[in-house]
Write a protein that holds these residues in place. Structure first.
Motif, PDB file in Angstrom:
ATOM      1  N   HIS A 182       1.767   5.529   0.671  1.00 60.68           N
ATOM      2  CA  HIS A 182       1.563   6.537   1.757  1.00 60.68           C
ATOM      3  C   HIS A 182       2.250   7.888   1.049  1.00 60.68           C
ATOM      4  O   HIS A 182       3.224   7.851   0.175  1.00 60.68           O
TER       5      HIS A 182
ATOM      6  N   HIS B  75       4.530   0.118   0.255  1.00 53.83           N
ATOM      7  CA  HIS B  75       5.365  -0.816   1.048  1.00 53.83           C
ATOM      8  C   HIS B  75       4.290  -1.943   1.579  1.00 53.83           C
ATOM      9  O   HIS B  75       3.208  -1.694   1.518  1.00 53.83           O
TER      10      HIS B  75
ATOM     11  N   GLU C  32       3.833  -4.363   5.293  1.00 51.12           N
ATOM     12  CA  GLU C  32       4.116  -4.592   6.767  1.00 51.12           C
ATOM     13  C   GLU C  32       3.639  -5.634   7.328  1.00 51.12           C
ATOM     14  O   GLU C  32       2.257  -5.605   7.113  1.00 51.12           O
TER      15      GLU C  32
ATOM     16  N   HIS D 139       0.844  -1.210  -0.190  1.00 50.70           N
ATOM     17  CA  HIS D 139      -0.092   0.045   0.045  1.00 50.70           C
ATOM     18  C   HIS D 139       0.721   1.128   0.028  1.00 50.70           C
ATOM     19  O   HIS D 139       2.140   0.945   0.531  1.00 50.70           O
TER      20      HIS D 139
HETATM   21 FE    FE Z   1       2.106   1.620   5.897  1.00 49.12          FE
END
Ligand code: FE
Ligand code: FJE
Length: 305
Positions: free
Chosen positions: A70, A112, A114, A68
Motif C-alpha cells: 500500500h 503486509h 491480512e 501486498h
Molecule cells: Fe492491505
C-alpha cells in the motif's frame, strides 16, 4: 423533525442531510479467494473524497489477503466477526478480533498480509482514506484499539461505538490525519438518532443489519449492504429505526481533500508520474519499500509462495 430533545449529550440537528444516492454493494472477489462487497471504490463510484474504498469483507481460510503493498493512504479495518491476523515487512504483527480496530497509515509504504486467524468466516469493514499530497509519503504508522478500548455511549435506545470523532458525549483518541468521523450505531426498535456532521464534510451511511430510515421520516427504509451518500449542507443526520428488529449502521464523514487522484490498485497518488515512480520504487525496493526485498509473511510461506 423528531419529537423530544433527548438528554444533554445528544446534540440537536436542525436540518438533516438527505440521502442523495443509494447503492447496493454486490459481492466480488478480491485478494485470494476472499469475497468483498465493495461500495466505494468500485466501477459505480470510484471515490468519494476523501474516501477511496469501502469493503465489507468475508474471508474463510485458506482465502485471505496475502502479501501486498500500500502507498499514499490509510486503511481502517474494523472487525465484525472472527479475527484477522496481520504481519508486515517491518515485523509489526497482531490479531484484529471482533470489535477491534486497526487504523493503518500506509504513508510511503507498507507491505503486509491480512489472513483469517480463526476457523469459520471472518467479517469486517475496511475503509480506505486518502492522504493529502503533503502526507502521502509520511512514515507508516499504526493506531490499534482492542474492542474494550473503543469508547461507547448509550442513550434512549441508541448505542454508539466511536471509532473516530465524537458522539453522544463519547470521544475517540484516534488521530485522523485526514479529518474523519467514524461511528458504529445500533438502534433499538422505535428509537431515533440525531448526529451532528461538520457541514463541509462528505458523509455516508453503510447499513450492516436491520432496516433504517435516514434523513427524512418519510424516506423508504433501507436494508443491509446498502451505501447511502448524504447530501452536502445541513448540520447532521437524523435516522430512525421504525422496524421491530435492531438496526446497525456506520456513519462515516471526512473533510474532502479536493486533490487529483491517480490510483493503481493499492497505490494512490496525485499524478500518473507519481504512480510510475511508485511502481518503480516497489519493483526496486526503494523509497520505503526497502524491507520488501527479503520479506515473506509466515502466512505466505505456509502456502509455499
Ligand atoms: Fe492491505
Ligand atoms: C489485496 C488490493 C487490496 N479489500 N478488505 C490488492 F486492497 C487487497 C486487500 C484488501 C483487503 C483486506 C482486508 Cl483485511 C479487507 C480488503 C482489499 O488486502 F489483497 C490485494 N491483492
Amino acid at each position: 423533525m423528531p419529537k423530544g430533545s433527548g438528554s444533554s449529550c445528544s446534540a440537536a440537528v436542525k436540518e438533516s442531510r438527505s440521502v442523495v444516492r443509494k447503492m447496493l454493494a454486490r459481492t466480488q472477489h478480491e485478494g485470494v479467494g476472499a469475497i468483498v462487497r465493495r461500495s466505494i471504490g468500485g466501477f459505480e463510484l470510484r471515490h468519494f473524497d476523501p474516501f477511496l474504498a469501502l469493503d465489507e469483507f468475508s474471508v474463510t481460510a485458506p482465502a485471505g489477503f496475502p502479501d501486498h503493498p500500500h502507498r499514499g493512504f490509510e486503511t481502517v479495518t474494523y472487525m465484525l466477526q472472527g479475527a484477522v491476523r496481520h504481519e508486515d515487512f517491518e515485523g509489526h504483527r497482531g490479531t484484529i478480533e471482533a470489535g477491534d480496530l486497526q487504523w493503518m497509515t500506509a504513508g510511503r509504504g507498507i507491505v503486509h498480509s491480512e489472513m483469517p486467524a480463526e476457523e469459520g468466516t471472518q467479517k469486517g469493514l475496511q475503509l480506505w482514506i486518502n492522504l493529502s499530497s503533503k502526507h502521502k509519503m509520511i512514515e507508516p504508522r499504526y493506531q490499534e484499539m482492542p474492542s474494550s478500548d473503543i469508547p461507547e455511549a448509550e442513550e434512549d435506545g441508541v448505542k454508539v461505538r466511536v471509532i473516530a470523532g465524537e458522539s453522544l458525549g463519547a470521544k475517540s483518541s484516534v488521530y485522523t490525519r485526514t479529518p474523519t468521523m467514524y461511528l458504529d450505531f445500533t438502534l433499538q426498535p422505535d428509537s431515533y438518532l440525531q448526529q451532528p456532521i461538520p457541514s463541509h464534510w462528505n458523509a455516508f451511511v453503510y447499513v450492516l443489519e436491520g432496516k433504517g430510515v435516514f434523513g427524512s421520516a418519510r424516506s423508504p427504509p433501507v436494508g443491509a449492504h446498502h451505501l447511502l451518500l448524504l447530501s452536502p449542507g445541513g448540520d447532521g443526520l437524523v435516522a430512525w429505526n421504525k422496524s421491530p428488529k435492531l438496526l446497525r449502521f456506520v456513519l462515516v464523514g471526512g473533510q474532502p481533500l479536493g486533490e487529483s487522484v491517480a490510483q493503481l490498485g493499492p497505490f494512490v497518488m496525485n499524478t500518473d508520474e507519481e504512480i510510475d515512480q511508485t511502481v518503480e520504487d516497489f519493483a526496486n525496493f526503494m523509497n520505503g519499500f526497502e524491507k520488501a526485498r527479503h520479506w515473506r509473511s509466515e502466512a505466505a510461506e505456509g502456502f509455499g509462495f
